[in-house]
Design an enzyme around this catalytic site. Sequence first.
Site, PDB file in Angstrom:
ATOM      1  N   VAL A  10     -14.755  17.576  -5.256  1.00  0.00           N
ATOM      2  CA  VAL A  10     -15.010  18.917  -4.548  1.00  0.00           C
ATOM      3  C   VAL A  10     -15.580  20.067  -5.428  1.00  0.00           C
ATOM      4  O   VAL A  10     -16.528  20.564  -5.082  1.00  0.00           O
ATOM      5  CB  VAL A  10     -13.790  19.419  -3.730  1.00  0.00           C
ATOM      6  CG1 VAL A  10     -13.867  20.818  -3.308  1.00  0.00           C
ATOM      7  CG2 VAL A  10     -13.521  18.458  -2.755  1.00  0.00           C
ATOM      8  N   ALA A  11     -15.359  20.008  -6.630  1.00  0.00           N
ATOM      9  CA  ALA A  11     -15.509  21.154  -7.864  1.00  0.00           C
ATOM     10  C   ALA A  11     -17.041  20.789  -7.891  1.00  0.00           C
ATOM     11  O   ALA A  11     -17.889  21.603  -7.942  1.00  0.00           O
ATOM     12  CB  ALA A  11     -14.552  20.893  -8.683  1.00  0.00           C
ATOM     13  N   ARG A  29      -7.511  17.150   0.265  1.00  0.00           N
ATOM     14  CA  ARG A  29      -6.420  16.239   1.209  1.00  0.00           C
ATOM     15  C   ARG A  29      -5.105  16.717   1.093  1.00  0.00           C
ATOM     16  O   ARG A  29      -4.637  17.449   0.063  1.00  0.00           O
ATOM     17  CB  ARG A  29      -6.762  14.845   0.521  1.00  0.00           C
ATOM     18  CG  ARG A  29      -6.172  13.949   1.460  1.00  0.00           C
ATOM     19  CD  ARG A  29      -6.708  12.535   0.950  1.00  0.00           C
ATOM     20  NE  ARG A  29      -6.484  12.232  -0.380  1.00  0.00           N
ATOM     21  CZ  ARG A  29      -5.210  12.065  -1.088  1.00  0.00           C
ATOM     22  NH1 ARG A  29      -4.396  12.075   0.224  1.00  0.00           N
ATOM     23  NH2 ARG A  29      -4.891  11.866  -2.054  1.00  0.00           N
ATOM     24  N   GLU A  39     -19.368  19.183  -6.115  1.00  0.00           N
ATOM     25  CA  GLU A  39     -19.910  19.430  -5.002  1.00  0.00           C
ATOM     26  C   GLU A  39     -20.228  20.946  -4.666  1.00  0.00           C
ATOM     27  O   GLU A  39     -21.506  21.411  -4.710  1.00  0.00           O
ATOM     28  CB  GLU A  39     -19.307  18.769  -3.609  1.00  0.00           C
ATOM     29  CG  GLU A  39     -19.433  17.239  -3.859  1.00  0.00           C
ATOM     30  CD  GLU A  39     -18.271  16.426  -2.822  1.00  0.00           C
ATOM     31  OE1 GLU A  39     -17.543  17.408  -2.053  1.00  0.00           O
ATOM     32  OE2 GLU A  39     -18.274  15.249  -2.696  1.00  0.00           O
ATOM     33  N   ASP A  41      -4.704 -21.416 -44.986  1.00  0.00           N
ATOM     34  CA  ASP A  41      -3.890 -20.286 -45.353  1.00  0.00           C
ATOM     35  C   ASP A  41      -2.314 -20.440 -44.809  1.00  0.00           C
ATOM     36  O   ASP A  41      -2.021 -21.436 -43.995  1.00  0.00           O
ATOM     37  CB  ASP A  41      -4.306 -19.079 -44.540  1.00  0.00           C
ATOM     38  CG  ASP A  41      -3.536 -18.057 -44.335  1.00  0.00           C
ATOM     39  OD1 ASP A  41      -2.976 -17.423 -45.303  1.00  0.00           O
ATOM     40  OD2 ASP A  41      -3.387 -17.452 -43.217  1.00  0.00           O
ATOM     41  N   TYR A  42      -1.435 -19.436 -45.283  1.00  0.00           N
ATOM     42  CA  TYR A  42       0.054 -19.755 -45.181  1.00  0.00           C
ATOM     43  C   TYR A  42       0.468 -19.018 -43.636  1.00  0.00           C
ATOM     44  O   TYR A  42       0.734 -19.559 -43.117  1.00  0.00           O
ATOM     45  CB  TYR A  42       0.811 -19.679 -46.348  1.00  0.00           C
ATOM     46  CG  TYR A  42       2.255 -19.801 -46.055  1.00  0.00           C
ATOM     47  CD1 TYR A  42       2.812 -21.313 -45.843  1.00  0.00           C
ATOM     48  CD2 TYR A  42       3.345 -18.780 -46.032  1.00  0.00           C
ATOM     49  CE1 TYR A  42       4.152 -21.440 -45.617  1.00  0.00           C
ATOM     50  CE2 TYR A  42       4.644 -19.086 -45.702  1.00  0.00           C
ATOM     51  CZ  TYR A  42       5.090 -20.562 -45.333  1.00  0.00           C
ATOM     52  OH  TYR A  42       6.382 -20.798 -45.106  1.00  0.00           O
ATOM     53  N   LYS A  57      -2.292  18.170  -5.270  1.00  0.00           N
ATOM     54  CA  LYS A  57      -3.492  19.091  -4.912  1.00  0.00           C
ATOM     55  C   LYS A  57      -2.802  20.478  -5.470  1.00  0.00           C
ATOM     56  O   LYS A  57      -4.095  21.398  -5.566  1.00  0.00           O
ATOM     57  CB  LYS A  57      -4.032  19.126  -3.748  1.00  0.00           C
ATOM     58  CG  LYS A  57      -4.509  17.662  -3.499  1.00  0.00           C
ATOM     59  CD  LYS A  57      -6.014  17.307  -4.295  1.00  0.00           C
ATOM     60  CE  LYS A  57      -6.468  16.026  -3.727  1.00  0.00           C
ATOM     61  NZ  LYS A  57      -7.485  15.723  -4.684  1.00  0.00           N
ATOM     62  N   TYR A 101       0.934  -1.295  -0.064  1.00  0.00           N
ATOM     63  CA  TYR A 101       0.161   0.120   0.055  1.00  0.00           C
ATOM     64  C   TYR A 101       0.947   1.373   0.308  1.00  0.00           C
ATOM     65  O   TYR A 101       0.784   2.246  -1.029  1.00  0.00           O
ATOM     66  CB  TYR A 101      -1.162  -0.209   1.061  1.00  0.00           C
ATOM     67  CG  TYR A 101      -1.950   1.162   1.277  1.00  0.00           C
ATOM     68  CD1 TYR A 101      -2.666   1.491   0.290  1.00  0.00           C
ATOM     69  CD2 TYR A 101      -2.018   1.952   2.421  1.00  0.00           C
ATOM     70  CE1 TYR A 101      -3.469   2.589   0.421  1.00  0.00           C
ATOM     71  CE2 TYR A 101      -2.369   3.229   2.622  1.00  0.00           C
ATOM     72  CZ  TYR A 101      -3.219   3.389   1.852  1.00  0.00           C
ATOM     73  OH  TYR A 101      -4.197   4.392   1.679  1.00  0.00           O
TER      74      TYR A 101
HETATM   75  C1  GDG Z   1      -9.737   9.858  -6.089  1.00  0.00           C
HETATM   76  C2  GDG Z   1      -9.123  10.572  -7.203  1.00  0.00           C
HETATM   77  C3  GDG Z   1     -11.336  11.301  -8.045  1.00  0.00           C
HETATM   78  C4  GDG Z   1     -13.107  16.276   1.685  1.00  0.00           C
HETATM   79  N1  GDG Z   1     -12.686  16.990   2.678  1.00  0.00           N
HETATM   80  C5  GDG Z   1     -13.930  16.684   3.567  1.00  0.00           C
HETATM   81  C6  GDG Z   1     -14.542  15.705   2.929  1.00  0.00           C
HETATM   82  N2  GDG Z   1     -13.946  15.490   1.724  1.00  0.00           N
HETATM   83  C7  GDG Z   1     -14.803  14.756   0.495  1.00  0.00           C
HETATM   84  C8  GDG Z   1     -15.211  15.458  -0.645  1.00  0.00           C
HETATM   85  C9  GDG Z   1     -15.123  14.561  -1.652  1.00  0.00           C
HETATM   86  C10 GDG Z   1     -13.996  13.733  -1.240  1.00  0.00           C
HETATM   87  O1  GDG Z   1     -13.747  13.782  -0.019  1.00  0.00           O
HETATM   88  C11 GDG Z   1     -12.744  14.143  -2.137  1.00  0.00           C
HETATM   89  O2  GDG Z   1     -12.822  14.267  -3.435  1.00  0.00           O
HETATM   90  P1  GDG Z   1     -11.731  13.609  -4.630  1.00  0.00           P
HETATM   91  O3  GDG Z   1     -12.270  13.856  -5.968  1.00  0.00           O
HETATM   92  O4  GDG Z   1     -10.663  14.432  -4.147  1.00  0.00           O
HETATM   93  O5  GDG Z   1     -11.769  12.177  -4.214  1.00  0.00           O
HETATM   94  P2  GDG Z   1     -10.719  11.034  -3.772  1.00  0.00           P
HETATM   95  O6  GDG Z   1     -11.617   9.791  -3.387  1.00  0.00           O
HETATM   96  O7  GDG Z   1     -10.138  11.585  -2.740  1.00  0.00           O
HETATM   97  O8  GDG Z   1      -9.783  10.667  -4.940  1.00  0.00           O
HETATM   98  C12 GDG Z   1      -9.979  11.723  -7.469  1.00  0.00           C
HETATM   99  C13 GDG Z   1     -12.098  10.368  -7.057  1.00  0.00           C
HETATM  100  O9  GDG Z   1     -11.104   9.471  -6.658  1.00  0.00           O
HETATM  101  C14 GDG Z   1     -13.402   9.595  -7.328  1.00  0.00           C
HETATM  102  O10 GDG Z   1     -13.046   9.087  -8.771  1.00  0.00           O
HETATM  103  O11 GDG Z   1     -12.039  12.564  -8.318  1.00  0.00           O
HETATM  104  O12 GDG Z   1      -9.458  12.609  -8.501  1.00  0.00           O
HETATM  105  O13 GDG Z   1      -7.895  10.910  -6.723  1.00  0.00           O
HETATM  106  O14 GDG Z   1     -16.223  13.935  -1.978  1.00  0.00           O
HETATM  107  O15 GDG Z   1     -16.586  16.139  -0.126  1.00  0.00           O
HETATM  108  N3  GDG Z   1     -15.923  15.351   3.420  1.00  0.00           N
HETATM  109  C15 GDG Z   1     -15.997  15.717   4.734  1.00  0.00           C
HETATM  110  N4  GDG Z   1     -15.339  16.552   5.288  1.00  0.00           N
HETATM  111  C16 GDG Z   1     -14.022  16.962   5.204  1.00  0.00           C
HETATM  112  O16 GDG Z   1     -13.413  17.541   5.677  1.00  0.00           O
HETATM  113  N5  GDG Z   1     -17.278  15.113   5.311  1.00  0.00           N
END
Ligand code: GDG
Length: 747
Positions: free
Chosen positions: A382-383, A278, A385, A510-511, A283, A92
């Site tokens: 995040v974008a 994260r 959301e 076929d050959y 990022k 991992y």
């Molecule tokens: C992989 C890929 C791809 C974040 N901070 C808090 C919180 N979050 C939630 C957000 C969002 C999710 O975590 C982060 O979104 P990512 O798109 O970065 O997803 P990951 O799973 O980390 O990454 C990424 C994704 O998979 C999906 O295929 O988009 O590119 O790296 O949902 O809301 N949630 C809460 N508190 C926080 O402080 N509750």
Amino acid sequence: MTTDDIQPTPLVVASNRLPVGLRFTDGVLSLERTAGGLVAAVDGVARGIGCDWVGWPGSPVEPPVQAEVVSALAAQRLHPVFLGAEEEAQYYRRLANETIWPLFHYFADKSSFDEQAWRSYVAINRRFADEILRIAPLDARVWVHDFHLMLVPTMLREARDDLEIGFFLHIPFPASEVYRLLPVREELLRGLLGADLIGFHTIDYARHFLTSCVRVLGLEVEHDSVSFEDRRVEVGVHPIGVDVARFDALLDSSEVAARIDELRSQYGARRIVLGVERLDYTKGVGHKLRAFERMLERREDLRGHVTLLQVIVPSRLDSPDYSGLKRELEEHIGRINGRFGQVGSTPVEYLHRSVDPVSLAALYRFADACLGTPLRDGMNLVAQEYVLCQEPRPTLGDECRGMLVLSEFAGASHVLSRALLVNPWHVESTSTALETALGMPEDERRERTVAMAERVRSLDCTKWASRFLLRQAEANRRNRRRTSLLLRGQEEERVRIAITRASRRFLFLDYDGTLREIAPTPQEARPDPALRELLRALARDERNAVHIVSGRRRLDVDRWLTGLGVHLCAEHGFAWRTPDSPQWHELDGVDLSWLPAVHDILARVCEEGPGTSRERKGSGLAWHYRQSDAEYGPWRARELLSELSASLARLPVEVVHGHRVVEVRAAGVHKGAYVTRVLADRSPSDAVLCIGDDRADRDMFRALPDTAIAVHVGRGDEHAKYRIESPARVRALLARLLGPRSVLERA
Ligand code: GDG
């Protein structure tokens, strides 16, 4: 489409982490279900049909308590794969997080490789595959997720052909020039190619993957598939979405409304720029800070009136890279606050922890801008959301406060094109885009937000999963239809008996690629003495009429195969001769007036493409690209095909795309025409065996009577009942036709 469209085939999902955390309080075990897009997506489609989930519980579990954990999880149809501390470190942390993750995000200098970690990755992938195989019923569908488990699809395929297998990569797939730096580049690609469908977020990732298959493995690809062994592996673009229902419910809740009121009284008229990431070098939080700082440098009037509220969710802090990054960001934030801070207003507020879902939704709703500057990001939820929470809503008011500023290096930029897209490496323009976002007129903000929110709704994670699984099922069905029966064991014996029992047998062979392995150049594919002896022995038996049906020029065929007692057919059926006469016969009345024009086109194409060559055949011309660059050849072939079909549209010619060859031949001249002529005097009790590998051999298969035995060398063909793996196996099959006591067979 709804989730009801999905047939109730049992579903097994596999991801590195199970969707639960384990908690032991005073020795008592409890499970906490985690929220997230993947969990919601799978829950959505699994409603009604159920689903089993294989994954790591996320923390070490001592052997004495493993049985208790297994049975607690089994109640929720979760199946743990346990990892020891050392395995977690190797598989991992080392291989997944320090080799694949950085390289796939274009941080090649951060990517390191070590053999021990790789061995552990292979072993743990095997452990996942074994667990899936243990629980998956016959014909189950298996959906494997992400870069931790890239070897699992092929491990499953090798063990069980009944499974329908899909794989989805959540992170970017890098350009082939970067991908090929990976020491285990072949292994990972092969590991994936066991799937029926491989999904990516964007067309770029899919294209990079296909190019890597060409460059690294030399495979043939189309825009949406790879030919691998006997299957067509489909490649799809399936951008993931967020859990729309969950956000709708949150935004309708009184808790979120109350939290928004709190934010309003805390920040008053101050403009809020939100960042949620994260802790990770991919990022681009440092780049974001630079852009924000630059804006404050330039716009004195904004100082004291705008705050960047940056949430950084802790991650991988045991790694020196990540703890170093955290320190660096904190120092940078300290500098900005030192430079531009005023009494009662801090330019950058920073939270190094995760926030609860209610607070997150409230922040999304409240913020005047969301600034996401990843240097690479698979999607970036995040974008999405943020946009969803900005939508006008009856409960929270009609206003549209905010605008999204997003890096063009996030997969989300492909689906949120109405955001202000930036190159985070360009600090100046990123800072200007942020200014534009903060100063954007309400009308424009609303128009952009509504359009983007509609897109986010359409990508909803449950719909995403339904679409993916439907396509996976179709890809699997297509592969099953294509698959001819493998000629082995009892099946081979049945075929042998059917042929040897007949008193007259026609063998159409076929050959190149059938009797003889494909060689780098056509001249190198001459038959070796063993092959010549095999053909001679077959022809010696008067019951056999052996026909070598080749696309080659009669010159080659004559030079290599004369004197063996076999019938020869050259140039795709245009010319032929019997064993007892050197005289070649040609098809009558064939119009060849188009030859000079095609000759000129191919001459030009050969000049342009190094490693390609032209060959004149009696009734046609061929362009070979076997020795050209692995990517250039197939690309140029496609161009040539469209050029030829346009310029020859009204002429009596056919253009055929074979194995790394494009052939232009007179219409009506094909191997099938030859077979039809030869079989004209066949009687129903005669046996007919026909073996070929190329698309040109399909014409023979199509011309055969129903009772004939058609065998495709390779992955199978819809016109051939059987398939066989290789020319070596064809020779072995033919040797068996000589009878059980054959010297050749024993050899
Ligand atoms: C992989 C890929 C791809 C974040 N901070 C808090 C919180 N979050 C939630 C957000 C969002 C999710 O975590 C982060 O979104 P990512 O798109 O970065 O997803 P990951 O799973 O980390 O990454 C990424 C994704 O998979 C999906 O295929 O988009 O590119 O790296 O949902 O809301 N949630 C809460 N508190 C926080 O402080 N509750």
